[in-house]
Design an enzyme around this catalytic site. Structure first.
Site: not given
Length: 88
Positions: A18, A36
């Site tokens: 990320r 996520n």
């Protein structure tokens, strides 16, 4: 401007996917977000110029150095006009 929603499967959580995605998107002037998912995948939305969004989708096919990407699914969506890129 275009928008793509991308789902990435593999070893993509716990490997800085990320944060690296956020930095890569900023370098490409792409807006959107990344998060996520509970099932172990990563979901991302990319908005921007077609070439820049295509580069981001291509980047998700490998991700950061410690990731292992098994599958990427990208779908077109209507542009929302996002103004930054965030990690959710």
């Amino acid at each position: 401007m275009i928008r793509k929603r991308v789902f990435v499967e593999g070893l993509v959580q716990g490997v800085y996917f990320r944060d690296t995605c956020r930095r890569t998107a900023a370098a490409q002037a792409v807006t959107g977000w990344v998060r996520n998912l509970p099932d172990g995948r990563v979901e991302a939305v990319f908005e921007g110029e077609p070439e820049a969004v295509a580069r981001m989708v291509e980047w998700t096919r490998t991700g950061p150095p410690h990731a292992r990407v098994d599958d990427v699914r990208a779908v077109d969506e209507p542009v929302e006009g996002l103004t930054d890129f965030t990690v959710r």
